[in-house]
Scaffold this active site. Structure first.
Site, PDB file in Angstrom:
ATOM      1  N   ASN A   9       0.851  -1.188   0.133  1.00 23.18           N
ATOM      2  CA  ASN A   9      -0.154  -0.092   0.053  1.00 23.18           C
ATOM      3  C   ASN A   9       0.923   1.235   0.099  1.00 23.18           C
ATOM      4  O   ASN A   9       1.285   1.629   1.124  1.00 23.18           O
ATOM      5  CB  ASN A   9      -0.937  -0.022   1.361  1.00 23.18           C
ATOM      6  CG  ASN A   9      -1.879   1.056   1.409  1.00 23.18           C
ATOM      7  OD1 ASN A   9      -2.065   1.941   0.327  1.00 23.18           O
ATOM      8  ND2 ASN A   9      -2.263   1.500   2.509  1.00 23.18           N
ATOM      9  N   LYS A  11       0.242   4.270  -0.328  1.00 21.62           N
ATOM     10  CA  LYS A  11      -0.635   5.498   0.366  1.00 21.62           C
ATOM     11  C   LYS A  11      -0.349   6.843  -0.546  1.00 21.62           C
ATOM     12  O   LYS A  11      -0.322   6.681  -1.903  1.00 21.62           O
ATOM     13  CB  LYS A  11      -0.178   5.673   1.761  1.00 21.62           C
ATOM     14  CG  LYS A  11      -0.167   4.358   2.697  1.00 21.62           C
ATOM     15  CD  LYS A  11      -0.048   4.371   3.916  1.00 21.62           C
ATOM     16  CE  LYS A  11      -0.047   3.333   4.738  1.00 21.62           C
ATOM     17  NZ  LYS A  11      -0.192   3.432   6.115  1.00 21.62           N
ATOM     18  N   HIS A  95      -9.513   1.229   4.288  1.00 24.32           N
ATOM     19  CA  HIS A  95      -8.346   1.138   5.133  1.00 24.32           C
ATOM     20  C   HIS A  95      -8.699   2.019   6.366  1.00 24.32           C
ATOM     21  O   HIS A  95      -9.367   3.173   6.363  1.00 24.32           O
ATOM     22  CB  HIS A  95      -7.491   1.871   4.160  1.00 24.32           C
ATOM     23  CG  HIS A  95      -5.881   1.679   4.873  1.00 24.32           C
ATOM     24  ND1 HIS A  95      -5.601   2.554   5.886  1.00 24.32           N
ATOM     25  CD2 HIS A  95      -5.031   0.956   4.722  1.00 24.32           C
ATOM     26  CE1 HIS A  95      -4.320   2.320   6.082  1.00 24.32           C
ATOM     27  NE2 HIS A  95      -3.878   1.312   5.647  1.00 24.32           N
ATOM     28  N   GLU A  97      -6.992   4.423   7.633  1.00 22.74           N
ATOM     29  CA  GLU A  97      -7.088   5.889   7.356  1.00 22.74           C
ATOM     30  C   GLU A  97      -8.120   6.487   6.854  1.00 22.74           C
ATOM     31  O   GLU A  97      -8.453   7.603   6.921  1.00 22.74           O
ATOM     32  CB  GLU A  97      -5.636   6.180   6.445  1.00 22.74           C
ATOM     33  CG  GLU A  97      -4.420   5.524   7.553  1.00 22.74           C
ATOM     34  CD  GLU A  97      -3.064   5.358   6.678  1.00 22.74           C
ATOM     35  OE1 GLU A  97      -3.205   5.354   5.246  1.00 22.74           O
ATOM     36  OE2 GLU A  97      -2.081   4.835   7.440  1.00 22.74           O
ATOM     37  N   GLU A 167      -6.097  -5.699   9.896  1.00 17.80           N
ATOM     38  CA  GLU A 167      -5.138  -4.478  10.251  1.00 17.80           C
ATOM     39  C   GLU A 167      -5.405  -3.889  11.765  1.00 17.80           C
ATOM     40  O   GLU A 167      -6.283  -3.102  11.612  1.00 17.80           O
ATOM     41  CB  GLU A 167      -5.086  -3.418   9.277  1.00 17.80           C
ATOM     42  CG  GLU A 167      -4.680  -4.102   7.930  1.00 17.80           C
ATOM     43  CD  GLU A 167      -4.201  -3.125   6.885  1.00 17.80           C
ATOM     44  OE1 GLU A 167      -2.856  -3.287   6.613  1.00 17.80           O
ATOM     45  OE2 GLU A 167      -4.607  -1.863   6.664  1.00 17.80           O
ATOM     46  N   GLY A 173       2.045   1.480  10.877  1.00 19.56           N
ATOM     47  CA  GLY A 173       3.005   2.643  10.861  1.00 19.56           C
ATOM     48  C   GLY A 173       3.552   2.887  12.175  1.00 19.56           C
ATOM     49  O   GLY A 173       4.270   3.755  12.252  1.00 19.56           O
ATOM     50  N   SER A 212       2.746  -2.975  10.440  1.00 16.84           N
ATOM     51  CA  SER A 212       4.037  -3.246  10.536  1.00 16.84           C
ATOM     52  C   SER A 212       5.060  -4.224  10.268  1.00 16.84           C
ATOM     53  O   SER A 212       5.669  -4.929  10.792  1.00 16.84           O
ATOM     54  CB  SER A 212       4.629  -2.924  12.109  1.00 16.84           C
ATOM     55  OG  SER A 212       4.163  -1.484  12.322  1.00 16.84           O
TER      56      SER A 212
HETATM   57  C1  PEP Z   1      -1.227  -0.269   6.229  1.00 17.63           C
HETATM   58  O1  PEP Z   1      -1.234   0.866   6.112  1.00 17.63           O
HETATM   59  O2  PEP Z   1      -1.915  -0.994   5.536  1.00 17.63           O
HETATM   60  C2  PEP Z   1       0.089  -0.765   6.829  1.00 17.63           C
HETATM   61  C3  PEP Z   1      -0.042  -2.305   7.007  1.00 17.63           C
HETATM   62  O3  PEP Z   1       1.054  -0.070   7.016  1.00 17.63           O
HETATM   63  P1  PEP Z   1       2.499  -0.470   7.771  1.00 17.63           P
HETATM   64  O4  PEP Z   1       3.072  -1.670   7.070  1.00 17.63           O
HETATM   65  O5  PEP Z   1       3.433   0.760   7.486  1.00 17.63           O
HETATM   66  O6  PEP Z   1       2.150  -0.571   9.108  1.00 17.63           O
END
Ligand code: PEP
Length: 252
Positions: A9, A11, A95, A97, A167, A173, A212
């Site tokens: 992703n 973003k 997502h 976000e 997630e 993040g 992460s």
């Molecule tokens: C995400 O935004 O879907 C995500 C998993 O981010 P990160 O791997 O940076 O935690």
């Protein structure tokens, strides 16, 4: 057997030039990876360029949002036909976000998921609890709501086509990954929710872990019985790290 999916992703990272550079570096590195599907979720403006650069390769090119109506007075939105016209292969929706910062709701997702599926787009539906919900013992309640609502208007025989990314929001993040036990428990719970509608479809469903995931923890997470891949944010911007995760998937 479910083929694992590793989806990056990106973003809001990448002009057209930067995205082309990233994908040009990625394609040769993943060309020989077997028994794993690979996709990248690209900013809208770079989609056409990445579709063109990766044509004929094994890389899936996904958008990061879509509206459910094919057209209309929805300023700032992008529709399913606009994505399929430029041969985008899929879309990630829901997502955290988008849910937390842009007001996306489960009711929106109830419309987006079947609209995208019926046009042949692959769909990744994101779900996950906040830290507070986990601490209060509300993780399952939250996941149940998100999965049931998001899939409500999907026909039973298409349920297994929807990829669900679990997630935990507190792991996105932050560098704080769910423990294998926490991840497996939630992934299995998500699959059980699909099984409430159809056991057969739940066996087909690919459930991803996101939050992460990095090269040093990927293999352990990807080896979990109910983990069928990963949704990768930060590490997907680094081609070497993303490739290492892609390579870990078939090993796991
Ligand atoms: C995400 O935004 O879907 C995500 C998993 O981010 P990160 O791997 O940076 O935690």
């Amino acid at each position: 057997m479910r083929t694992p999916l590793i989806a990056g992703n990106w973003k809001m990272h990448g002009t057209i030039a930067e995205s082309e550079e990233r994908v040009a570096s990625l394609l040769p590195r993943i060309s020989t990876a077997e028994h794993v599907d690979v996709a990248v979720c690209v900013p809208f403006t770079a989609l056409q360029a990445v579709v063109d650069s990766s044509r004929g390769s094994r890389l899936g090119v996904f958008a990061q949002n879509v509206h459910w109506e094919p057209q209309g007075p929805y300023t700032g939105e992008i529709s399913v036909p606009m994505l399929t016209e430029i041969e985008v292969g899929g879309v990630v929706v829901g997502h955290s976000e988008r849910r937390q910062l842009f007001g996306e709701t489960d009711k929106h997702l109830q419309l987006k998921v079947p609209a995208a599926l019926s046009a042949g787009l692959q769909v990744i539906l994101c779900v996950g609890e906040t830290e507070e919900e986990r601490e209060n013992g509300d993780t399952e309640r939250r996941l149940r709501h998100q999965v049931q609502e998001g899939l409500e208007k999907v026909e039973t025989d298409r349920l297994g086509d929807v990829v669900i990314a679990y997630e935990p929001i507190w792991a996105i993040g932050t560098g704080q990954t769910a423990t294998p036990e926490q991840a497996q428990e939630a992934l299995a719970f998500v699959r059980a929710l699909v099984a409430d509608r159809s056991k057969e479809q739940a066996e087909r469903s690919r459930i991803l872990y996101g939050g992460s995931m990095k090269p040093d923890n990927a293999e352990e997470l990807l080896a979990l019985p109910d983990c069928d891949g990963g949704l990768i944010g930060g590490a997907s911007l680094d081609v070497a790290q993303f490739t290492a995760i892609v390579e870990a998937a078939p090993r796991a």
